[in-house]
Design an enzyme around this catalytic site. Structure first.
Site, short mmCIF file in Angstrom:
data_model
loop_
_atom_site.label_atom_id
_atom_site.label_comp_id
_atom_site.label_asym_id
_atom_site.label_seq_id
_atom_site.Cartn_x
_atom_site.Cartn_y
_atom_site.Cartn_z
N ALA A 157 2.98 -1.53 6.59
CA ALA A 157 2.82 -0.03 7.18
C ALA A 157 1.66 0.13 6.46
CB ALA A 157 3.58 0.88 6.38
N HIS B 175 -10.59 2.54 11.05
CA HIS B 175 -9.54 2.41 10.11
C HIS B 175 -8.83 1.04 10.37
CE1 HIS B 175 -8.20 -0.20 6.18
NE2 HIS B 175 -8.75 -0.89 5.14
N ALA C 171 -2.11 -4.71 4.46
CA ALA C 171 -1.59 -5.71 5.35
C ALA C 171 -2.68 -6.24 6.08
CB ALA C 171 -0.99 -4.10 6.33
N PHE C 172 -3.97 -5.86 5.72
CA PHE C 172 -5.32 -6.92 5.83
C PHE C 172 -5.13 -8.14 5.28
CE2 PHE C 172 -9.59 -8.31 5.98
CZ PHE C 172 -9.83 -8.15 7.20
N PHE D 150 1.01 -1.46 -0.17
CA PHE D 150 -0.40 0.01 0.18
C PHE D 150 0.50 1.40 0.31
CE2 PHE D 150 -3.00 3.48 1.55
CZ PHE D 150 -3.90 3.31 0.79
#
Length: 161
Positions: free
Chosen positions: A76, A84, A52-53, A18
């Site tokens: 990160a 969120h 990251a999810f 991301f």
């Protein structure tokens, strides 16, 4: 005597992209630490995901594949104006921990959970605070060393009564 932490090891780097620049610097730190431990690039595979999810799932795929001695998760999450951040950080951490507990494959947590981009850049390769990618590798190598030591022991542990 157990093998050295880097001897004949294969490592999966699971990288959340991301924040691409941060991901690159986390990966640079991780790869440097792996090289210093005697694990060359031919023994390291990187798998990219958007955020990251998604890290716990690809960490689980890597761990269950049987190809890797360790998994290092990098990424990160920077706090924003909504909730969120809390959900992503908590679920990424919980999921990565769950993978290592369920599979027995050490998983390094190299996910920055910070309030600002400034804090993030201080915590990657070349930053002024620490190198989170390096630290995640050091953590999995320490876990592998303990695993090797315990696998080499004979007889029951503890005290005789």
């Amino acid at each position: 005597m157990p093998p050295t932490p880097g001897a004949d090891r294969r490592v999966a780097l699971c990288v959340a992209r991301f924040y691409d620049e941060l991901a690159d610097r986390l990966e640079t730190g991780a790869r440097a630490a792996l090289a210093e431990a005697g694990i060359d690039d031919a023994e390291v595979d990187a798998f990219d995901v958007p955020g990251a999810f998604e890290l716990p799932l690809i960490a689980k795929y890597a761990a269950l594949s049987g190809r890797y001695d360790a998994v290092v998760c990098l990424g990160a999450v920077i706090r924003g104006e909504t909730d969120h951040y809390a959900y992503v950080c908590g679920e990424a951490a919980r999921g990565i921990q769950q993978v290592q507990l369920e599979t027995g494959v050490p998983c390094g947590f190299g996910v920055l959970t910070v309030d600002s981009m400034e804090q993030a850049t201080e915590r990657v390769h070349g930053g002024s605070k620490r190198d989170t990618g390096r630290h995640a590798v050091e953590a999995v190598l320490a876990s592998l060393a303990v695993k090797d030591t315990l696998a080499g022991r004979r007889g029951p542990a503890g005290f005789a009564v």
